[in-house]
Enzyme design. Sequence first.
Site, mmCIF file in Angstrom:
data_model
loop_
_atom_site.group_PDB
_atom_site.id
_atom_site.type_symbol
_atom_site.label_atom_id
_atom_site.label_comp_id
_atom_site.label_asym_id
_atom_site.label_seq_id
_atom_site.Cartn_x
_atom_site.Cartn_y
_atom_site.Cartn_z
ATOM 1 N N ASP A 88 -3.457 4.152 -10.830
ATOM 2 C CA ASP A 88 -4.375 3.374 -9.974
ATOM 3 C C ASP A 88 -4.689 4.068 -8.643
ATOM 4 O OD1 ASP A 88 -1.695 2.838 -9.459
ATOM 5 O OD2 ASP A 88 -1.880 0.651 -9.611
ATOM 6 N N ASP B 270 2.509 5.497 -8.190
ATOM 7 C CA ASP B 270 1.575 4.380 -8.367
ATOM 8 C C ASP B 270 0.913 4.067 -7.017
ATOM 9 O OD1 ASP B 270 1.171 1.814 -10.472
ATOM 10 O OD2 ASP B 270 1.009 1.239 -8.366
ATOM 11 N N HIS C 106 7.438 -3.149 -9.737
ATOM 12 C CA HIS C 106 7.484 -4.277 -8.787
ATOM 13 C C HIS C 106 8.638 -5.241 -9.085
ATOM 14 C CE1 HIS C 106 3.839 -3.034 -6.878
ATOM 15 N NE2 HIS C 106 3.106 -3.188 -7.955
ATOM 16 N N HIS D 276 0.471 1.271 -5.639
ATOM 17 C CA HIS D 276 1.189 0.205 -4.924
ATOM 18 C C HIS D 276 2.640 0.623 -4.652
ATOM 19 C CE1 HIS D 276 -1.973 -1.791 -7.419
ATOM 20 N NE2 HIS D 276 -2.206 -2.434 -6.283
#
Length: 347
Positions: A289, A200, A166, A202
Amino acid sequence: MKIYYSDTHQRHNPPYEVTDGGKQLPFYESPERMARILNALARTEWAEMLPPQDYGSEPILAVHSAQYVEFVRTAFERWQQEGGEHGMQFVGPVLLPATFPLRRARHYPASLVGQAGYHIFDLAGPIVQGTYEAAYGSAQCAVTAAQAVLNGERAVFALCRPPGHHAGRDYAGGYCYFNNASIAAAQLQAKGKVAVLDVDYHAGNGTQDIFYESAETLTISIHADPDRMYPTFLGFADETGAGAGAGCHRNFPLPKDVNDEAYLKVLDEALGLIRQFEPAALVVSAGMDIYEGDPLGDFDVTTDGFRQIGERIAALGLPTVIAMEGGYNNDALGENTVALVGAFARP
Ligand code: SP5
Ligand code: ZN
């Protein structure tokens, strides 16, 4: 398989994060995560644990601005010394800004909290006492892993914490400070074109941003649709790169409840794009995740699904750095990581 890991991550242990709605929750991205992964790796026959070498700041500066790295390095001490000078503030053990820049802000603020708002894009990028040392050590794991691949290793695992995908050129957020996967990719450019595959849950907004105009780097992210999930502002299907990098980024935003079969189908499409691009090396942003039991996700990938994901990526046959990203179901984190990464250890 060589695995680079540094204990310095333990120095980054924020007491809480703030959710949408303003609630304080315990910080999901905790040091405990690494303990769980280390335990599971210790039970394998293939994990060779090694400390990273220190390559200094140069590999980090290949991806991040000098102004930003200096901010992360000095922010906590400044917070303790001058935090209160900006006005009425509570100077506690966490630097967490509550004021963010106007869109298209041109001015670099002089105050610490102004700079913190400028460089931190959400309330899950707190800076505490040891954040810089931890993020620096995490980045060195990625650099050392990339160097090992440049020296002929087939696949190397950078067991990074804090995670990185991120973080952009000059911003932190989403538990990320330095973009480990991008730092590894920049090192691997010495070999030629590089692909970065982000699995991931996200969207890998930082990696997308960093290489958005690069024709030498194909970046692909498979993730929850940002219209319903963090990081909200980036990761849409129509974002495909710009300038020289037009066509060199791809997003696969997905609905909830994606199971192994559905995930593997999308993964195969992404792997086809990587084959077409013919990179000299690969970086995998490995977030766990997407697991069915993850507290931050809503996909239904199983532990066996992680094994199959690993096997299909490994079948590309590319020199590969795997960089650890998210994954918050601590009870399954070790097993899931071993399932995915272990696929690269099998002949
Ligand atoms: C590296 C990584 O996986 N970063 C993720 C950062 C996500 N931060 C925002 C999470 C919003 C969580 N909402 C609470 C759901 C509780 N069930
Ligand atoms: Zn994630």
